[in-house]
Design a protein around this motif. Structure first.
Motif, PDB file in Angstrom:
ATOM      1  N   ASN A  85       0.578  -0.944  -0.403  1.00 21.06           N
ATOM      2  CA  ASN A  85      -0.176  -0.564   0.107  1.00 21.06           C
ATOM      3  C   ASN A  85       0.874   1.625  -0.008  1.00 21.06           C
ATOM      4  O   ASN A  85       1.679   1.488   0.740  1.00 21.06           O
ATOM      5  CB  ASN A  85      -0.872   0.241   1.184  1.00 21.06           C
ATOM      6  CG  ASN A  85      -1.552   1.257   1.206  1.00 21.06           C
ATOM      7  OD1 ASN A  85      -1.236   2.639   1.500  1.00 21.06           O
ATOM      8  ND2 ASN A  85      -3.177   1.003   0.956  1.00 21.06           N
ATOM      9  N   GLU A 101      -8.133  -0.147   6.341  1.00 21.62           N
ATOM     10  CA  GLU A 101      -8.073  -0.338   7.485  1.00 21.62           C
ATOM     11  C   GLU A 101      -8.949   0.078   8.161  1.00 21.62           C
ATOM     12  O   GLU A 101     -10.055   0.617   8.537  1.00 21.62           O
ATOM     13  CB  GLU A 101      -6.755   0.290   8.206  1.00 21.62           C
ATOM     14  CG  GLU A 101      -6.087   0.180   8.977  1.00 21.62           C
ATOM     15  CD  GLU A 101      -4.810   0.227   9.378  1.00 21.62           C
ATOM     16  OE1 GLU A 101      -4.006   0.177  10.690  1.00 21.62           O
ATOM     17  OE2 GLU A 101      -4.973   1.930   8.948  1.00 21.62           O
ATOM     18  N   PHE A 120      -6.326  -2.943   4.160  1.00 23.81           N
ATOM     19  CA  PHE A 120      -5.113  -2.790   4.320  1.00 23.81           C
ATOM     20  C   PHE A 120      -4.651  -3.130   5.892  1.00 23.81           C
ATOM     21  O   PHE A 120      -5.662  -2.379   6.734  1.00 23.81           O
ATOM     22  CB  PHE A 120      -4.342  -2.039   3.222  1.00 23.81           C
ATOM     23  CG  PHE A 120      -4.808  -1.851   1.972  1.00 23.81           C
ATOM     24  CD1 PHE A 120      -4.155  -2.589   1.357  1.00 23.81           C
ATOM     25  CD2 PHE A 120      -5.665  -1.028   0.812  1.00 23.81           C
ATOM     26  CE1 PHE A 120      -3.565  -2.788  -0.151  1.00 23.81           C
ATOM     27  CE2 PHE A 120      -5.757  -0.589  -0.381  1.00 23.81           C
ATOM     28  CZ  PHE A 120      -4.868  -2.019  -0.986  1.00 23.81           C
ATOM     29  N   THR A 121      -3.400  -3.024   5.387  1.00 24.78           N
ATOM     30  CA  THR A 121      -3.162  -3.014   7.388  1.00 24.78           C
ATOM     31  C   THR A 121      -1.764  -2.107   7.561  1.00 24.78           C
ATOM     32  O   THR A 121      -1.074  -2.826   6.404  1.00 24.78           O
ATOM     33  CB  THR A 121      -3.213  -4.691   7.935  1.00 24.78           C
ATOM     34  OG1 THR A 121      -2.478  -4.735   9.138  1.00 24.78           O
ATOM     35  CG2 THR A 121      -2.054  -5.739   6.231  1.00 24.78           C
ATOM     36  N   TRP A 124       3.915   0.118   2.606  1.00 25.14           N
ATOM     37  CA  TRP A 124       3.107  -1.284   3.894  1.00 25.14           C
ATOM     38  C   TRP A 124       3.379  -2.499   2.620  1.00 25.14           C
ATOM     39  O   TRP A 124       2.464  -1.973   2.286  1.00 25.14           O
ATOM     40  CB  TRP A 124       2.433  -0.190   4.437  1.00 25.14           C
ATOM     41  CG  TRP A 124       2.016   0.680   5.469  1.00 25.14           C
ATOM     42  CD1 TRP A 124       2.432   2.300   4.413  1.00 25.14           C
ATOM     43  CD2 TRP A 124       2.424   1.462   6.470  1.00 25.14           C
ATOM     44  NE1 TRP A 124       1.804   3.657   5.833  1.00 25.14           N
ATOM     45  CE2 TRP A 124       2.509   2.103   6.644  1.00 25.14           C
ATOM     46  CE3 TRP A 124       2.524   0.611   7.684  1.00 25.14           C
ATOM     47  CZ2 TRP A 124       2.464   3.432   7.827  1.00 25.14           C
ATOM     48  CZ3 TRP A 124       3.014   1.094   8.904  1.00 25.14           C
ATOM     49  CH2 TRP A 124       3.060   1.631   9.115  1.00 25.14           C
ATOM     50  N   GLN A 177       1.974  -5.450   2.772  1.00 21.32           N
ATOM     51  CA  GLN A 177       0.634  -6.148   2.823  1.00 21.32           C
ATOM     52  C   GLN A 177       0.582  -8.262   2.043  1.00 21.32           C
ATOM     53  O   GLN A 177       0.996  -8.487   1.942  1.00 21.32           O
ATOM     54  CB  GLN A 177      -0.627  -5.993   2.000  1.00 21.32           C
ATOM     55  CG  GLN A 177      -0.279  -4.474   1.541  1.00 21.32           C
ATOM     56  CD  GLN A 177      -0.150  -3.745   3.257  1.00 21.32           C
ATOM     57  OE1 GLN A 177      -1.644  -4.541   3.690  1.00 21.32           O
ATOM     58  NE2 GLN A 177      -0.722  -2.766   3.645  1.00 21.32           N
TER      59      GLN A 177
END
Length: 351
Positions: A146, A161, A166-167, A192, A194
Motif C-alpha cells: 500500500n 484499514e 490494508f494493514t 506498507w 501487505q
C-alpha cells in the motif's frame, strides 16, 4: 526401434498434443496420457525457474528420465525417477505469475504428494556466501504494497484499514530514510507491506484468509537439516574457486518479488527488518499455491551473489552462477534420497 524413429514418433505425438490443446481443454490424447501417468503416481513435483537451472538435473546421474513428456497449455512436464522415486519436472519461467501458474497446472493435472522448488537466488544476509544453499523455513511475497500518499505517516490509517482491507501490522519502508543528501523527506513517502489473500481448498469459498509468511512443510524442513553436512562444489575450474567453501544452511526467511534485486540499501532493509536471506522471483508463487492447495513443499535456493554488491567476489554472479545452480541440484537430489528413507520409515510405522 532406432533412435531416429523413436525421436520422430515423440515429435509427432507432441505435435498431436499441441493441436488438441488449441482451446486449452484437456481431452483426447492429452487426457489419456495424463490418466495413464497418474496410474504411476503419486509423484514428487519439481518446479524449476528456467533451463539454466534445469540442465544440471537433466544431466545428473541419479535422474533417470522416462520417455513420457506431456506438453499442455504452453508447459512441458517431464517424467522420470530420482533414487527410484517418481518425479515430474516442470520449468515455470521467470516471475511469480509463471511459477504460480506452473504449480497450479502441476497440482491440477497430476497426483502430486509433494513439491520441491529449487534454483539460484540473490543474498541479503551478510553472514552467508556465494555458493551456499539456503533452506528457508518461511517465504513471503514482498512486493504487495500500500503506497501511502505524501504527507501521511505511520500514525495515519491506510485506506479501508479496519474493514478487512490494508494493514500497518507487517511494517513499512520509508524512502526518505535512504536519501543520499540527508533529507529525510521524499515524495515517494512510505510503502506498507501487505499479506496475500488466499482461499484454502478446505475452507469456505470466497472467504478470505491472509498470509504473509508461508511456512514450508514442517516434516520436509526437519528432514532437510540433515543436508547441512552435505559437501558442495567449490570450484568452477582448476583456477577459479570460491574463497569460502559453500555450505547448506537452514535460514528463517526468504522472499520473492517480480523484481531483480541489485540494490544494497534495499537488501539491507530486508535483512534488518525481516531477517530475510535468499531474495528471488519465484518461490512465493510456488509457496502460496501449495499453501492454498494444502500440498507439502520446500524450496532450495543457492546464493549466486550478494544483492547490490559487496566485495569483488560478491559481484561475480556471472562467474559462479553455474556452480550455484549445480549446488542447488545436488541438494535437491540428496533431499529426495533422504525423503525415500523417510517415506519407508513412515510406512513401516503405519504398518
Amino acid at each position: 526401434m532406432s533412435r531416429n524413429i523413436l525421436a520422430t514418433s515423440i515429435y509427432i505425438l507432441i505435435f498431436v498434443i499441441l493441436q488438441e490443446q488449441a482451446n486449452g481443454a484437456l481431452h483426447g490424447t492429452t487426457k489419456k496420457l495424463v490418466d495413464e501417468a497418474n496410474k504411476n503416481g503419486p509423484y514428487l513435483g519439481l518446479i524449476i525457474p528456467n533451463m539454466f537451472e534445469m540442465n544440471p538435473l537433466l544431466s545428473n546421474p541419479h535422474y533417470n528420465p522416462s520417455k513420457l513428456v506431456i506438453d499442455y497449455a504452453g508447459t512441458r512436464f517431464r517424467f522420470g525417477k530420482i533414487y527410484k522415486k517418481p518425479v515430474i519436472l516442470v520449468m515455470s519461467g521467470m516471475g511469480m505469475v509463471n511459477s504460480a501458474v506452473a504449480t497450479q497446472l502441476l497440482l491440477s493435472l497430476f497426483e502430486i504428494k509433494g513439491v520441491i522448488h529449487y534454483g539460484i537466488a540473490g543474498n541479503a544476509n551478510p553472514n552467508l556466501n556465494i555458493g551456499d544453499v539456503t533452506i528457508a523455513q518461511y517465504w513471503s511475497h514482498s512486493a504487495m504494497w500500500n503506497w501511502q500518499r505524501h504527507g501521511n505517516g505511520p500514525e495515519d490509517p491506510l485506506p479501508f484499514e479496519g474493514e478487512g482491507g490494508f494493514t500497518r501490522e507487517i511494517g513499512y519502508l520509508k524512502f526518505g530514510a535512504y536519501s543520499s543528501n540527508g533529507d529525510n523527506d521524499n515524495l515517494l513517502n512510505n510503502v506498507w507491506y501487505q499479506a496475500e489473500e488466499v482461499y484454502p481448498v478446505d475452507s469456505t469459498p470466497e472467504q478470505t484468509q491472509l498470509a504473509f509468511w508461508i511456512p514450508v512443510d514442517s516434516n520436509y524442513f526437519s528432514l532437510s537439516k540433515a543436508l547441512e553436512k552435505l559437501k558442495l562444489e567449490n570450484c568452477v575450474n582448476a583456477t577459479t574457486c570460491l574463497s569460502t567453501p559453500p555450505k547448506v544452511t537452514t535460514v528463517q526467511r526468504g522472499t520473492s518479488a517480480n523484481i531483480y534485486l541489485d540494490n544494497a540499501a534495499y537488501r539491507g532493509f530486508l535483512y534488518n527488518k525481516f531477517n530475510i536471506s535468499p531474495v528471488e522471483m519465484e518461490s512465493a508463487g510456488v509457496a502460496l499455491t501449495c499453501y492454498q492447495q494444502k500440498v507439502p513443499f520446500i524450496t532450495f535456493r543457492a546464493l549466486s551473489d550478494l544483492a547490490g554488491g559487496g566485495s569483488a567476489t560478491s559481484n561475480e554472479a556471472d562467474t559462479f552462477s553455474g556452480l550455484t545452480a549445480n549446488n542447488s541440484v545436488l541438494v535437491t537430489v540428496e533431499f529426495i534420497k533422504l525423503l525415500g528413507g523417510y517415506d519407508r520409515k513412515m510406512l513401516n510405522y503405519v504398518r
